[in-house]
Design a protein around this motif. Sequence first.
Motif, mmCIF file in Angstrom:
data_model
loop_
_atom_site.group_PDB
_atom_site.id
_atom_site.type_symbol
_atom_site.label_atom_id
_atom_site.label_comp_id
_atom_site.label_asym_id
_atom_site.label_seq_id
_atom_site.Cartn_x
_atom_site.Cartn_y
_atom_site.Cartn_z
ATOM 1 N N UNK A 95 0.815 -1.211 0.000
ATOM 2 C CA UNK A 95 0.000 0.000 0.000
ATOM 3 C C UNK A 95 0.850 1.263 0.000
ATOM 4 N N UNK A 96 2.070 1.155 0.509
ATOM 5 C CA UNK A 96 2.956 2.327 0.491
ATOM 6 C C UNK A 96 3.317 2.713 -0.937
ATOM 7 N N UNK A 97 3.413 1.727 -1.810
ATOM 8 C CA UNK A 97 3.701 2.038 -3.206
ATOM 9 C C UNK A 97 2.466 2.603 -3.910
ATOM 10 N N UNK A 98 1.287 2.195 -3.464
ATOM 11 C CA UNK A 98 0.058 2.812 -3.978
ATOM 12 C C UNK A 98 0.031 4.282 -3.577
ATOM 13 N N UNK A 99 0.364 4.558 -2.319
ATOM 14 C CA UNK A 99 0.422 5.943 -1.839
ATOM 15 C C UNK A 99 1.439 6.744 -2.638
#
Length: 244
Positions: A95-99
């Motif tokens: 999810x950090x890469x989505x952010x």
Amino acid sequence: MAYELYYWDGLQGRGEFVRLALEDAGADYVDVVRGAKKDGQGMGAMTKIIESKSEPQIPYAPPFLKDGELIVPHVANILLYLGPRLGLAPKDEGQRYVANGLQLTIADMVTEVHDTHHPLASGLYYEDQKDAAKARAKDFIDNRIPKFMGYFERVLKQNPHGDKHMITDKTTYVDLSIFQLVEGLHYAFPRATKKFVKQYPRVQALHDAVLERPNIAGYVDSERRIPFNESGIFRHYPELDQDA
């Protein structure tokens, strides 16, 4: 040790996206260029790093963040680094890469905002490219604002954890950056954005929710917050604004 943020003095600019994260988290940081030369700060401190012939990590341009010996350049990269450390990033690594992807999309829009008043060349004054700026700003208002804002509105609507967060169920640096983006657009294009609350209700609601966060509210009302001005990225030239 305090984080060291390096960015031009007198401007919110791209550095403001980093400041908002640091301020929201109550982090200990120094806005180096705004400091005094006698304290080893000021413009000379930033120039020394950028022009260094011995520094192993030489940033191309500000903003960049210094954490001990580590130098992290570029807004999205800085926030990818700071987010977990400040409690402003998803816990899940994926999810950090989505952010980060959302933050990069914000960066794309910020570049297009800049190009409304400097469509031909950054090295030219605005007055030297006003006709081109009018054409660029019209396209930005008619086509690009709806394209970007429609996307952010859709992301908020599709978040299963609630429509006042861009991702997950907690505030992240992406939410703070959307706040700054909306603030800047309202300043630069007040006529074009006067119907935002109807056109993009979730985006506007997210902006308002961020402004209610105590540390953000305190920062916005403080002298630490540099006012918008016509030397930054978000500039208000009435001749470039129009009803959407």
